[in-house]
Design an enzyme around this catalytic site. Structure first.
Site, PDB file in Angstrom:
ATOM      1  N   CYS A 163      51.140  27.954   9.097  1.00  0.00           N
ATOM      2  CA  CYS A 163      52.058  27.850  10.237  1.00  0.00           C
ATOM      3  C   CYS A 163      53.471  28.247   9.815  1.00  0.00           C
ATOM      4  CB  CYS A 163      52.029  26.453  10.834  1.00  0.00           C
ATOM      5  SG  CYS A 163      52.322  25.142   9.649  1.00  0.00           S
ATOM      6  N   GLN A 223      45.437  20.857  16.845  1.00  0.00           N
ATOM      7  CA  GLN A 223      45.994  22.186  17.096  1.00  0.00           C
ATOM      8  C   GLN A 223      46.381  22.237  18.579  1.00  0.00           C
ATOM      9  OE1 GLN A 223      46.473  24.347  14.671  1.00  0.00           O
ATOM     10  NE2 GLN A 223      45.072  23.724  13.041  1.00  0.00           N
TER      11      GLN A 223
HETATM   12  C1  LIG Z   1      48.485  21.909   9.857  1.00  0.00           C
HETATM   13  S1  LIG Z   1      47.692  20.333   9.795  1.00  0.00           S
HETATM   14  C2  LIG Z   1      46.020  20.852   9.748  1.00  0.00           C
HETATM   15  C3  LIG Z   1      44.989  19.849  10.183  1.00  0.00           C
HETATM   16  C4  LIG Z   1      43.595  20.375  10.432  1.00  0.00           C
HETATM   17  N1  LIG Z   1      43.235  21.463   9.563  1.00  0.00           N
HETATM   18  C5  LIG Z   1      43.395  20.774  11.881  1.00  0.00           C
HETATM   19  O1  LIG Z   1      43.125  21.950  12.147  1.00  0.00           O
HETATM   20  O2  LIG Z   1      43.482  19.914  12.757  1.00  0.00           O
HETATM   21  C6  LIG Z   1      48.060  19.849   8.164  1.00  0.00           C
HETATM   22  C7  LIG Z   1      47.393  18.588   7.705  1.00  0.00           C
HETATM   23  O3  LIG Z   1      47.840  18.361   6.346  1.00  0.00           O
HETATM   24  C8  LIG Z   1      47.990  16.973   6.149  1.00  0.00           C
HETATM   25  N2  LIG Z   1      48.929  16.797   5.031  1.00  0.00           N
HETATM   26  C9  LIG Z   1      50.280  16.851   5.070  1.00  0.00           C
HETATM   27  N3  LIG Z   1      50.786  16.658   3.839  1.00  0.00           N
HETATM   28  C10 LIG Z   1      49.738  16.493   3.001  1.00  0.00           C
HETATM   29  C11 LIG Z   1      49.618  16.265   1.604  1.00  0.00           C
HETATM   30  N4  LIG Z   1      50.686  16.140   0.840  1.00  0.00           N
HETATM   31  N5  LIG Z   1      48.384  16.155   1.077  1.00  0.00           N
HETATM   32  C12 LIG Z   1      47.286  16.270   1.864  1.00  0.00           C
HETATM   33  N6  LIG Z   1      47.332  16.474   3.195  1.00  0.00           N
HETATM   34  C13 LIG Z   1      48.534  16.584   3.767  1.00  0.00           C
HETATM   35  C14 LIG Z   1      48.490  16.457   7.486  1.00  0.00           C
HETATM   36  O4  LIG Z   1      48.221  15.070   7.622  1.00  0.00           O
HETATM   37  C15 LIG Z   1      47.710  17.324   8.479  1.00  0.00           C
HETATM   38  O5  LIG Z   1      46.513  16.714   8.846  1.00  0.00           O
END
Ligand SMILES: C[S@@+](CC[C@H](N)C(=O)[O-])C[C@H]1O[C@@H](n2cnc3c(N)ncnc32)[C@H](O)[C@@H]1O
Length: 435
Positions: free
Chosen positions: A390, A265
């Protein structure tokens, strides 16, 4: 007639003023709601036209002098001309308007916005680098607005101060490298006590380049990495021993380690408040099993595990999952399990062997989590769902499913000002099962 004047009635999702004149809609950059402006028509689109602001005839009381000299050219910030309370109100309006228009939902309560410092907050950034002889050589900075040019920055008000202070030296450093015109990007990642820079280069570096980089690393107390190809090619500069990047979530006695290109973040202070807010909303207790989706490297999972009985974190990237496991071990947290799975591909099937959960937490990318709310939620029916988003439009779409099809109520929602001065809207919402 090319010059028009009119009242600004709203802001678009990317921070442009909306002006209606004779039934036509114009998007005018730099204009604020409540203002009367004069503008020149610039381009016609299918449903609107764009205009260039010429004069603010009557200014909004929310208009402020943009604090940054690059504002208007640099694409990093879009709404610096709006006061800080005005920015927060705009983001809240965006969230509520999306929920109502797309989701047909109104939260029972609107939460106090989660806010933090409005400058020096960016601990992650991708700086563009270009060699433009006509503009004096190597440029380092963010993209210009609506263009692929780079705004050459000597400082940046949004960047972590230590990273901002390095900008002039980065210009000089790149200018002196043999591949000064084949180095398109520098990624910056700031931990609580160290800074890492990842130099993407399209040609091999010479011995001399590497020793310049080593000198820079020592002089600026930065850890330097090189990236010659895809993400797997990142390696520490030869002859250096980078420190581990990390940040702490003091209230939860959690320390998170990360690598320079991992997702973290962006705003450290707001992230800490967001973690607290999200936990208070989910209210995990020792009897709870919590399912946490899109968990990354454990930013929410580990604080959740401090309070819940058991946490299962799910994330697509194997690399992030291994980092999350390492973070759990590093914090002596044993009641958490991490699973690598693509949550856009049959999440109900994939997660069926992980059993039920009492509470669900999710923080998806911009595309949201429609497969999760449509296919997984009806199978597990958690009593509470906390959704960090987001993108207000996908939050609204997913809210519609939860509220109008799955029997949840939207108990509260609020914005999180993760990216001050930009039009980016982050929000958090609590859904509670009706029965
Ligand atoms: C907005 S980030 C949030 C990460 C974590 N909650 C943080 O606060 O650091 C979204 C996360 O979703 C993962 N992601 C993206 N596409 C995905 C999918 N199809 N299935 C599972 N995870 C996924 C990304 O790798 C990333 O770590």
């Amino acid at each position: 007639m090319n010059r028009l004047d009119g009242m600004v009635c709203d802001l678009t999702h990317d921070g442009r003023g909306v002006v209606r004149v004779d039934g036509k809609v114009y998007f005018v950059e730099g204009a604020l709601p409540g203002e009367r402006v004069e503008f020149t028509r610039t381009k016609r689109w299918r449903r609107h036209e764009t205009g260039r602001l010429e004069t603010v005839i009557e200014a909004s009381d929310q208009r402020v002098e943009p604090p940054c000299e690059y504002f208007g050219v640099c694409g990093g910030c879009a709404i610096q001309h709006l006061s800080a309370p005005g920015q927060v109100a705009y983001k809240q309006r965006m969230m509520l308007e999306n929920l109502e228009r797309i989701g047909k939902v109104v939260p029972a309560a609107v939460m106090e916005p989660v806010t933090g410092p409005v400058t020096g907050y960016r601990r992650k950034a991708r700086l563009g680098v270009r060699h433009v002889p006509k503009k004096g050589g190597v440029l380092v900075g963010f993209r210009e607005r609506h263009k692929s040019y780079i705004t050459s920055l000597a400082h940046c008000l949004a960047l972590h101060p230590a990273a901002s202070a390095m900008l002039p030296a980065l210009h000089e450093l790149v200018s002196g490298l043999s591949c000064f015109d084949r180095l398109p990007q520098i990624e910056v990642a700031c931990g609580d006590s160290s800074i890492a820079l990842v130099f993407r280069h399209l040609e091999p570096l010479t011995e001399n380049d590497e020793s310049r980089l080593r000198r820079f690393a020592v002089e600026h107390e930065a850890d330097v990495y090189l990236q010659s190809g895809g993400p797997d090619s990142i390696k520490a500069l030869a002859g250096t021993r980078p420190r581990r990047l990390s940040y702490t979530l003091a209230e939860h006695d959690v320390r998170i380690e990360f690598e320079p290109t991992d997702f973290v973040q962006v705003n450290a202070a707001v992230n800490e408040s967001l973690v607290n807010t999200a936990l208070n909303l989910l209210a995990p207790d020792p009897a709870d099993r919590v399912l946490e989706l899109f968990c990354g490297i454990g930013n929410f999972s580990l604080p959740l595990a401090r309070r819940a009985g058991r946490v299962i974190g799910v994330e697509a990237s194997e690399l992030m999952v291994s980092r999350a496991r390492g973070n759990a071990a590093g914090n002596d947290i044993a009641n958490v399990e991490f699973v690598a799975a693509d949550l856009y591909d049959d999440p109900a099937g994939t997660l069926s062997r992980h059993g039920d959960c009492d509470k669900l937490f999710l923080d998806p990318p911009r595309s949201g989590a429609v497969e999760v709310v449509r296919d997984l939620v009806p199978k597990i029916m958690p009593e509470r769902i906390v959704y960090v988003s987001c993108n207000p439009s996908t939050l609204a779409r997913d809210s519609e499913i939860l509220v109008h099809r799955e029997g949840y109520r939207l108990s509260s929602a609020g914005i999180v000002d993760m990216f001050p001065h930009t039009a980016h809207v982050e929000s958090v919402a609590l859904f509670e099962r009706r029965t």
